[in-house]
Scaffold this motif. Structure first.
Motif, PDB file in Angstrom:
ATOM      1  N   TRP A 285       0.972  -1.180   0.006  1.00 56.45           N
ATOM      2  CA  TRP A 285      -0.152   0.028  -0.014  1.00 56.45           C
ATOM      3  C   TRP A 285       0.832   1.252   0.156  1.00 56.45           C
ATOM      4  CZ3 TRP A 285      -0.404   4.098   3.505  1.00 56.45           C
ATOM      5  CH2 TRP A 285      -1.602   4.896   3.122  1.00 56.45           C
ATOM      6  N   LEU A 286       1.887   1.146   0.946  1.00 61.02           N
ATOM      7  CA  LEU A 286       2.914   2.458   1.041  1.00 61.02           C
ATOM      8  C   LEU A 286       3.498   2.893  -0.656  1.00 61.02           C
ATOM      9  CD1 LEU A 286       4.788   2.018   4.396  1.00 61.02           C
ATOM     10  CD2 LEU A 286       2.929   3.825   3.622  1.00 61.02           C
ATOM     11  N   ALA A 287       3.998   1.578  -1.192  1.00 61.40           N
ATOM     12  CA  ALA A 287       4.673   1.903  -2.498  1.00 61.40           C
ATOM     13  C   ALA A 287       3.550   2.381  -3.432  1.00 61.40           C
ATOM     14  CB  ALA A 287       5.122   0.455  -2.729  1.00 61.40           C
ATOM     15  N   THR A 288       2.377   1.781  -3.482  1.00 54.72           N
ATOM     16  CA  THR A 288       1.678   2.182  -4.430  1.00 54.72           C
ATOM     17  C   THR A 288       0.973   3.766  -4.067  1.00 54.72           C
ATOM     18  OG1 THR A 288       0.317  -0.003  -4.463  1.00 54.72           O
ATOM     19  CG2 THR A 288      -0.976   1.830  -5.207  1.00 54.72           C
ATOM     20  N   ALA A 289       1.063   4.120  -2.865  1.00 54.17           N
ATOM     21  CA  ALA A 289       0.863   5.614  -2.510  1.00 54.17           C
ATOM     22  C   ALA A 289       1.819   6.425  -2.889  1.00 54.17           C
ATOM     23  CB  ALA A 289       0.421   5.602  -1.161  1.00 54.17           C
ATOM     24  N   VAL A 290       2.950   5.940  -2.778  1.00 53.68           N
ATOM     25  CA  VAL A 290       4.184   7.047  -2.846  1.00 53.68           C
ATOM     26  C   VAL A 290       4.370   7.003  -4.652  1.00 53.68           C
ATOM     27  CG1 VAL A 290       6.768   7.065  -3.183  1.00 53.68           C
ATOM     28  CG2 VAL A 290       5.467   6.229  -1.142  1.00 53.68           C
ATOM     29  N   VAL A 291       4.056   6.234  -5.388  1.00 51.72           N
ATOM     30  CA  VAL A 291       4.177   6.195  -6.814  1.00 51.72           C
ATOM     31  C   VAL A 291       2.925   6.888  -7.351  1.00 51.72           C
ATOM     32  CG1 VAL A 291       4.186   5.005  -8.904  1.00 51.72           C
ATOM     33  CG2 VAL A 291       5.447   3.930  -7.080  1.00 51.72           C
ATOM     34  N   ASP A 292       1.643   6.771  -6.604  1.00 51.57           N
ATOM     35  CA  ASP A 292       0.732   7.658  -7.066  1.00 51.57           C
ATOM     36  C   ASP A 292       0.836   9.065  -6.754  1.00 51.57           C
ATOM     37  OD1 ASP A 292      -1.204   5.608  -8.042  1.00 51.57           O
ATOM     38  OD2 ASP A 292      -2.047   4.887  -5.950  1.00 51.57           O
ATOM     39  N   PHE A 293       1.396   9.322  -5.570  1.00 53.42           N
ATOM     40  CA  PHE A 293       1.669  10.588  -5.161  1.00 53.42           C
ATOM     41  C   PHE A 293       2.678  11.427  -6.258  1.00 53.42           C
ATOM     42  CE2 PHE A 293       4.754  13.623  -3.127  1.00 53.42           C
ATOM     43  CZ  PHE A 293       4.033  14.474  -2.811  1.00 53.42           C
ATOM     44  N   PHE A 294       3.734  10.532  -6.793  1.00 51.56           N
ATOM     45  CA  PHE A 294       4.741  11.368  -7.464  1.00 51.56           C
ATOM     46  C   PHE A 294       4.099  11.433  -8.901  1.00 51.56           C
ATOM     47  CE2 PHE A 294       7.905  10.256  -4.210  1.00 51.56           C
ATOM     48  CZ  PHE A 294       8.650  11.441  -4.162  1.00 51.56           C
ATOM     49  N   PHE A 295       3.154  10.341  -9.314  1.00 46.78           N
ATOM     50  CA  PHE A 295       2.671  10.873 -10.608  1.00 46.78           C
ATOM     51  C   PHE A 295       1.763  11.807 -10.556  1.00 46.78           C
ATOM     52  CE2 PHE A 295      -1.237   9.378 -13.072  1.00 46.78           C
ATOM     53  CZ  PHE A 295      -0.359   9.676 -14.561  1.00 46.78           C
ATOM     54  N   GLY A 296       0.829  11.908  -9.315  1.00 44.29           N
ATOM     55  CA  GLY A 296      -0.067  13.097  -9.273  1.00 44.29           C
ATOM     56  C   GLY A 296       0.497  14.359  -9.256  1.00 44.29           C
ATOM     57  N   LEU A 297       1.878  14.383  -8.644  1.00 44.90           N
ATOM     58  CA  LEU A 297       2.645  15.518  -8.454  1.00 44.90           C
ATOM     59  C   LEU A 297       3.165  16.127  -9.739  1.00 44.90           C
ATOM     60  CD1 LEU A 297       3.669  17.701  -6.274  1.00 44.90           C
ATOM     61  CD2 LEU A 297       5.697  16.310  -6.138  1.00 44.90           C
ATOM     62  N   PHE A 298       3.411  15.068 -10.708  1.00 44.74           N
ATOM     63  CA  PHE A 298       4.058  15.463 -11.874  1.00 44.74           C
ATOM     64  C   PHE A 298       2.833  15.835 -12.772  1.00 44.74           C
ATOM     65  CE2 PHE A 298       4.605  13.873 -16.220  1.00 44.74           C
ATOM     66  CZ  PHE A 298       5.538  14.670 -16.811  1.00 44.74           C
ATOM     67  N   LEU A 299       1.630  15.336 -12.662  1.00 43.22           N
ATOM     68  CA  LEU A 299       0.650  15.665 -13.590  1.00 43.22           C
ATOM     69  C   LEU A 299       0.043  16.979 -13.145  1.00 43.22           C
ATOM     70  CD1 LEU A 299      -1.791  15.251 -15.758  1.00 43.22           C
ATOM     71  CD2 LEU A 299      -3.013  13.956 -13.875  1.00 43.22           C
ATOM     72  N   GLY A 300       0.001  17.217 -11.795  1.00 45.06           N
ATOM     73  CA  GLY A 300      -0.499  18.585 -11.016  1.00 45.06           C
ATOM     74  C   GLY A 300       0.547  19.698 -11.433  1.00 45.06           C
ATOM     75  N   ALA A 301       1.841  19.579 -11.799  1.00 42.76           N
ATOM     76  CA  ALA A 301       2.707  20.643 -12.057  1.00 42.76           C
ATOM     77  C   ALA A 301       2.316  20.965 -13.519  1.00 42.76           C
ATOM     78  CB  ALA A 301       4.073  19.932 -11.641  1.00 42.76           C
ATOM     79  N   LEU A 302       2.245  20.030 -14.302  1.00 45.80           N
ATOM     80  CA  LEU A 302       2.010  20.223 -15.702  1.00 45.80           C
ATOM     81  C   LEU A 302       0.626  20.872 -15.724  1.00 45.80           C
ATOM     82  CD1 LEU A 302       2.647  16.924 -17.626  1.00 45.80           C
ATOM     83  CD2 LEU A 302       4.074  19.195 -17.457  1.00 45.80           C
ATOM     84  N   LEU A 303      -0.298  20.947 -14.929  1.00 41.63           N
ATOM     85  CA  LEU A 303      -1.765  21.608 -15.060  1.00 41.63           C
ATOM     86  C   LEU A 303      -1.409  23.064 -14.243  1.00 41.63           C
ATOM     87  CD1 LEU A 303      -3.925  18.740 -13.932  1.00 41.63           C
ATOM     88  CD2 LEU A 303      -3.627  19.823 -16.105  1.00 41.63           C
ATOM     89  N   ILE A 304      -0.296  23.330 -13.653  1.00 40.78           N
ATOM     90  CA  ILE A 304      -0.430  24.702 -13.012  1.00 40.78           C
ATOM     91  C   ILE A 304      -0.243  25.714 -14.273  1.00 40.78           C
ATOM     92  CG2 ILE A 304       1.109  26.323 -11.759  1.00 40.78           C
ATOM     93  CD1 ILE A 304       1.552  24.112  -9.912  1.00 40.78           C
ATOM     94  N   PRO A 305       0.696  25.612 -15.249  1.00 44.23           N
ATOM     95  CA  PRO A 305       0.665  26.663 -16.250  1.00 44.23           C
ATOM     96  C   PRO A 305      -0.848  26.680 -17.056  1.00 44.23           C
ATOM     97  CG  PRO A 305       2.149  25.017 -16.639  1.00 44.23           C
ATOM     98  CD  PRO A 305       1.622  24.818 -15.086  1.00 44.23           C
ATOM     99  N   VAL A 306      -1.477  25.463 -17.143  1.00 46.21           N
ATOM    100  CA  VAL A 306      -2.378  25.422 -17.864  1.00 46.21           C
ATOM    101  C   VAL A 306      -3.603  26.108 -17.357  1.00 46.21           C
ATOM    102  CG1 VAL A 306      -4.241  23.772 -18.766  1.00 46.21           C
ATOM    103  CG2 VAL A 306      -1.748  23.093 -18.701  1.00 46.21           C
ATOM    104  N   ALA A 307      -3.600  26.214 -15.955  1.00 41.20           N
ATOM    105  CA  ALA A 307      -4.558  26.877 -15.315  1.00 41.20           C
ATOM    106  C   ALA A 307      -4.474  28.342 -15.427  1.00 41.20           C
ATOM    107  CB  ALA A 307      -4.508  26.570 -13.803  1.00 41.20           C
ATOM    108  N   SER A 308      -3.136  28.762 -15.339  1.00 41.74           N
ATOM    109  CA  SER A 308      -2.644  30.068 -15.406  1.00 41.74           C
ATOM    110  C   SER A 308      -2.988  30.825 -16.787  1.00 41.74           C
ATOM    111  CB  SER A 308      -1.393  30.397 -15.121  1.00 41.74           C
ATOM    112  OG  SER A 308      -0.906  30.107 -13.718  1.00 41.74           O
ATOM    113  N   TYR A 309      -2.524  30.027 -17.825  1.00 41.70           N
ATOM    114  CA  TYR A 309      -2.433  30.558 -19.099  1.00 41.70           C
ATOM    115  C   TYR A 309      -3.828  29.982 -20.095  1.00 41.70           C
ATOM    116  CZ  TYR A 309       1.960  31.851 -17.553  1.00 41.70           C
ATOM    117  OH  TYR A 309       3.141  32.398 -16.780  1.00 41.70           O
ATOM    118  N   VAL A 310      -4.429  29.005 -19.721  1.00 45.31           N
ATOM    119  CA  VAL A 310      -5.419  28.650 -20.584  1.00 45.31           C
ATOM    120  C   VAL A 310      -6.899  28.730 -19.874  1.00 45.31           C
ATOM    121  CG1 VAL A 310      -6.364  26.657 -21.766  1.00 45.31           C
ATOM    122  CG2 VAL A 310      -3.745  27.030 -21.755  1.00 45.31           C
TER     123      VAL A 310
END
Length: 326
Positions: A285-310
């Motif tokens: 469960w911990l390994a799943t949560a950690v990988v989910d977190f970093f995948f979500g963090l990467f996706l969220g980081a991509l969406l920050i400029p999308v939210a600002s400029y689009v």
């Protein structure tokens, strides 16, 4: 006449027994489905106290009450009918809609990390966005609106998990199970949140009014411990939003033929279980949560400029086309 009346009473008693059995089955199904949604419920409980932090003590419980009422309306007025309709007429839409909500959670989590790492840049980003409340009179309105919006997405995941766990085909029974489980989960989550946010007040009262030295020392310990606990809970809440969002998106991508993220998550969980067999379930469960977190963090980081400029400029342009309110 008396025989007919006795027969009628016997039939009524039989119907009552059937109804009672049905209610027991509905309650059992609701409890079982609620347990399957426990992961999302814990995330919801960890996220919510963040929205109360920083307010006066006498406003904490009213804010929790407003968010809880918003959560009830989310589940019963919007998500329950939508879940039932989609499950019957367009089940293929459930996953894409959940993915949109998951992407929003990733964005929220990444934005909080961004704010912690680069507060000045994050404040400039937030200043360019529309406020959370439709008509924000106060900071409290904005916080409640933001909390209810985040709750909507977490509640959508909870209700979808519950719907998938229901084993009865009857429409009204499914509706009752969804409603009972949704209300029960809301009471549990926001009851726990209320206890958390008022624990420091209880500590102050105990430190002042306890009759024994041990009691007063316990109160002082609670007062000293709660700020640390709230900080830890804030970190957990941010991580929870991010890993839940990442998990939703990763699972949803499979339907579109993109299986890479899910394979990485499964491989990480399998490796952790093999490496730590004594606590295989927890390690997985911990390994799943950690990988989910970093995948979500990467996706969220991509969406920050999308939210600002689009997203934000598009929304402002649409609002500019709408008639102005008096």
């Amino acid at each position: 006449m008396s025989i007919g009346l006795l027969a009628l009473l016997d039939d009524v008693a039989g119907l009552v027994k059937v109804a009672a059995a049905s209610l027991d089955d509905i309650a059992g199904q609701a409890a079982k489905a609620g347990v399957k949604a426990a992961g999302a419920v814990i995330d919801d409980a960890a996220v919510t106290p963040n929205y109360v932090h920083g307010f006066e003590a006498d406003r904490e419980l009213p804010i929790v009450g407003k968010i809880a009422w918003g959560s009830i309306k989310n589940k019963l007025l919007f998500l329950l009918p939508a879940a039932l309709v989609l499950s019957f007429f367009a089940p293929w839409l459930i996953s894409p809609l959940l993915m949109i909500g998951g992407a929003y959670l990733c964005y929220e989590g990444a934005e909080k990390v961004f704010h912690a790492l680069a507060p000045h840049n994050a404040e400039a980003h937030e200043a360019g966005l529309e406020p959370a409340a439709i008509d924000p009179k106060t900071l409290e309105d904005q916080k409640v609106a933001g909390a209810v919006k985040t709750d909507f997405i977490l509640s959508a995941e909870i209700m979808t998990i519950i719907l998938a766990a229901i084993e009865v085909p009857d429409f009204w029974a499914r509706t009752a199970i969804l409603a009972i489980a949704g209300i029960g989960i809301t009471i549990a989550v926001y009851g726990a949140v209320a206890l958390i946010v008022k624990a420091d007040d209880f500590g102050v009262w105990t430190a002042t009014h306890a009759r024994t030295g041990f009691g007063r020392a316990t109160g002082r310990g609670i007062v000293r411990f709660m700020p640390i606990f709230m900080q830890v809970l804030s970190v957990i809440g941010t991580a929870a939003m991010t890993w839940v969002g990442g998990s939703i998106v990763a699972h949803g991508l499979i339907q579109f033929g993109i299986e890479g993220p899910e394979h990485v998550i499964e491989a990480a969980a399998h490796w952790a279980e093999q490496a730590l067999p004594a606590i295989a379930a927890l390690a997985g469960w911990l390994a799943t949560a950690v990988v989910d977190f970093f995948f979500g963090l990467f996706l969220g980081a991509l969406l920050i400029p999308v939210a600002s400029y689009v997203v934000s400029p598009t929304w402002k342009a649409i609002k500019g086309l709408l008639p102005k309110r008096a």
